[in-house]
Design an enzyme around this catalytic site. Sequence first.
Site, PDB file in Angstrom:
ATOM      1  N   LYS A  96     -85.958  -8.848  46.991  1.00 22.09           N
ATOM      2  CA  LYS A  96     -84.566  -9.290  47.017  1.00 22.09           C
ATOM      3  C   LYS A  96     -83.656  -8.303  47.764  1.00 22.09           C
ATOM      4  CE  LYS A  96     -84.906 -12.006  42.714  1.00 22.09           C
ATOM      5  NZ  LYS A  96     -84.310 -12.240  41.364  1.00 22.09           N
ATOM      6  N   TYR A 125     -83.015 -21.844  44.205  1.00 17.98           N
ATOM      7  CA  TYR A 125     -82.748 -21.594  42.780  1.00 17.98           C
ATOM      8  C   TYR A 125     -82.104 -22.793  42.087  1.00 17.98           C
ATOM      9  CZ  TYR A 125     -84.041 -16.612  42.475  1.00 17.98           C
ATOM     10  OH  TYR A 125     -84.725 -15.418  42.410  1.00 17.98           O
ATOM     11  N   ASN A 136     -82.325  -7.652  40.582  1.00 14.28           N
ATOM     12  CA  ASN A 136     -83.539  -7.134  39.950  1.00 14.28           C
ATOM     13  C   ASN A 136     -84.750  -7.066  40.891  1.00 14.28           C
ATOM     14  OD1 ASN A 136     -84.020  -9.829  40.054  1.00 14.28           O
ATOM     15  ND2 ASN A 136     -84.321 -10.134  37.870  1.00 14.28           N
ATOM     16  N   HIS A 158     -88.572 -11.495  43.043  1.00 16.14           N
ATOM     17  CA  HIS A 158     -88.802 -12.804  42.433  1.00 16.14           C
ATOM     18  C   HIS A 158     -90.296 -13.076  42.470  1.00 16.14           C
ATOM     19  CE1 HIS A 158     -88.912 -17.137  41.771  1.00 16.14           C
ATOM     20  NE2 HIS A 158     -89.756 -17.177  42.787  1.00 16.14           N
ATOM     21  N   GLU A 175     -92.749 -23.357  46.107  1.00 17.58           N
ATOM     22  CA  GLU A 175     -92.033 -22.210  46.686  1.00 17.58           C
ATOM     23  C   GLU A 175     -92.737 -21.671  47.929  1.00 17.58           C
ATOM     24  OE1 GLU A 175     -90.028 -20.789  42.448  1.00 17.58           O
ATOM     25  OE2 GLU A 175     -91.436 -19.442  43.445  1.00 17.58           O
TER      26      GLU A 175
HETATM   27  P1  ATP Z   1     -87.250 -14.758  39.209  1.00 11.78           P
HETATM   28  O1  ATP Z   1     -87.148 -16.266  39.005  1.00 11.78           O
HETATM   29  O2  ATP Z   1     -86.224 -14.232  40.200  1.00 11.78           O
HETATM   30  O3  ATP Z   1     -88.634 -14.314  39.494  1.00 11.78           O
HETATM   31  P2  ATP Z   1     -87.278 -14.421  36.378  1.00 11.78           P
HETATM   32  O4  ATP Z   1     -88.234 -15.580  36.363  1.00 11.78           O
HETATM   33  O5  ATP Z   1     -87.675 -13.142  35.697  1.00 11.78           O
HETATM   34  O6  ATP Z   1     -86.868 -14.036  37.846  1.00 11.78           O
HETATM   35  P3  ATP Z   1     -85.187 -16.307  35.721  1.00 11.78           P
HETATM   36  O7  ATP Z   1     -84.806 -16.576  34.309  1.00 11.78           O
HETATM   37  O8  ATP Z   1     -86.003 -17.323  36.463  1.00 11.78           O
HETATM   38  O9  ATP Z   1     -85.876 -14.861  35.766  1.00 11.78           O
HETATM   39  O10 ATP Z   1     -83.836 -16.044  36.513  1.00 11.78           O
HETATM   40  C1  ATP Z   1     -83.817 -16.089  37.912  1.00 11.78           C
HETATM   41  C2  ATP Z   1     -82.970 -14.967  38.453  1.00 11.78           C
HETATM   42  O11 ATP Z   1     -81.616 -15.181  38.071  1.00 11.78           O
HETATM   43  C3  ATP Z   1     -83.302 -13.580  37.888  1.00 11.78           C
HETATM   44  O12 ATP Z   1     -84.370 -12.951  38.544  1.00 11.78           O
HETATM   45  C4  ATP Z   1     -82.011 -12.852  38.124  1.00 11.78           C
HETATM   46  O13 ATP Z   1     -81.878 -12.438  39.480  1.00 11.78           O
HETATM   47  C5  ATP Z   1     -80.973 -13.929  37.843  1.00 11.78           C
HETATM   48  N1  ATP Z   1     -80.528 -13.865  36.450  1.00 11.78           N
HETATM   49  C6  ATP Z   1     -81.223 -14.243  35.350  1.00 11.78           C
HETATM   50  N2  ATP Z   1     -80.516 -14.041  34.227  1.00 11.78           N
HETATM   51  C7  ATP Z   1     -79.319 -13.536  34.623  1.00 11.78           C
HETATM   52  C8  ATP Z   1     -78.143 -13.107  33.946  1.00 11.78           C
HETATM   53  N3  ATP Z   1     -78.036 -13.157  32.626  1.00 11.78           N
HETATM   54  N4  ATP Z   1     -77.115 -12.624  34.703  1.00 11.78           N
HETATM   55  C9  ATP Z   1     -77.190 -12.560  36.047  1.00 11.78           C
HETATM   56  N5  ATP Z   1     -78.285 -12.948  36.756  1.00 11.78           N
HETATM   57  C10 ATP Z   1     -79.329 -13.424  36.068  1.00 11.78           C
HETATM   58 MG    MG Z   2     -87.874 -17.424  37.429  1.00 10.44          MG
END
Ligand code: ATP
Ligand code: MG
Length: 137
Positions: free
Chosen positions: A9, A49, A112, A115, A126
């Site tokens: 990211k 997303y 973070n 992804h 994806e």
């Molecule tokens: P990813 O889908 O990016 O691999 P993940 O599966 O661990 O991450 P998801 O719950 O799918 O997490 O959320 C997708 C992305 O949305 C997260 O990686 C993060 O960048 C963002 N995100 C998730 N929760 C929050 C939050 N509470 N506040 C801000 N951003 C968030």
């Molecule tokens: Mg996810």
Amino acid sequence: IERTLSIIKPDATRRNLTGKINAKFEDAGLRIVAQKRIQLTMAQAGKFYEVHAERPFYGELCEFMASAPVVVQVLEGEGAIAKNREVMGATNPKDAAPGTVRADFAESVGENSVHGSDAPETAAVEIAYFFSGLELV
Ligand code: ATP
Ligand code: MG
């Protein structure tokens, strides 16, 4: 043998961490079989997303993903989807296990660093979103 879609990211590409993150993937037995650096538009980030469209952080997430280039990649290995998510660590870096990408590099729950696809169906969708058949050998 399984494949998964990974994204390094903007927070991580800005800090020039691609190589350090890739080393963690390779050390875990994942093979990078395709990789490219692209700049997402807001629309492209939004489509990627779209499952999170109703979440309060959706706008912020799309702006962040379009804020700088990302590195999209296909990782391959036995149980690649689960293995990649293990190497990534928990979504919130505060909860991420030591040595994971997010524990070592992520700045916040939103920014973070990586992804990873969460299931075989999403991995297929994806991967096809970013890579053509000719780019995958
Ligand atoms: P990813 O889908 O990016 O691999 P993940 O599966 O661990 O991450 P998801 O719950 O799918 O997490 O959320 C997708 C992305 O949305 C997260 O990686 C993060 O960048 C963002 N995100 C998730 N929760 C929050 C939050 N509470 N506040 C801000 N951003 C968030
Ligand atoms: Mg996810």
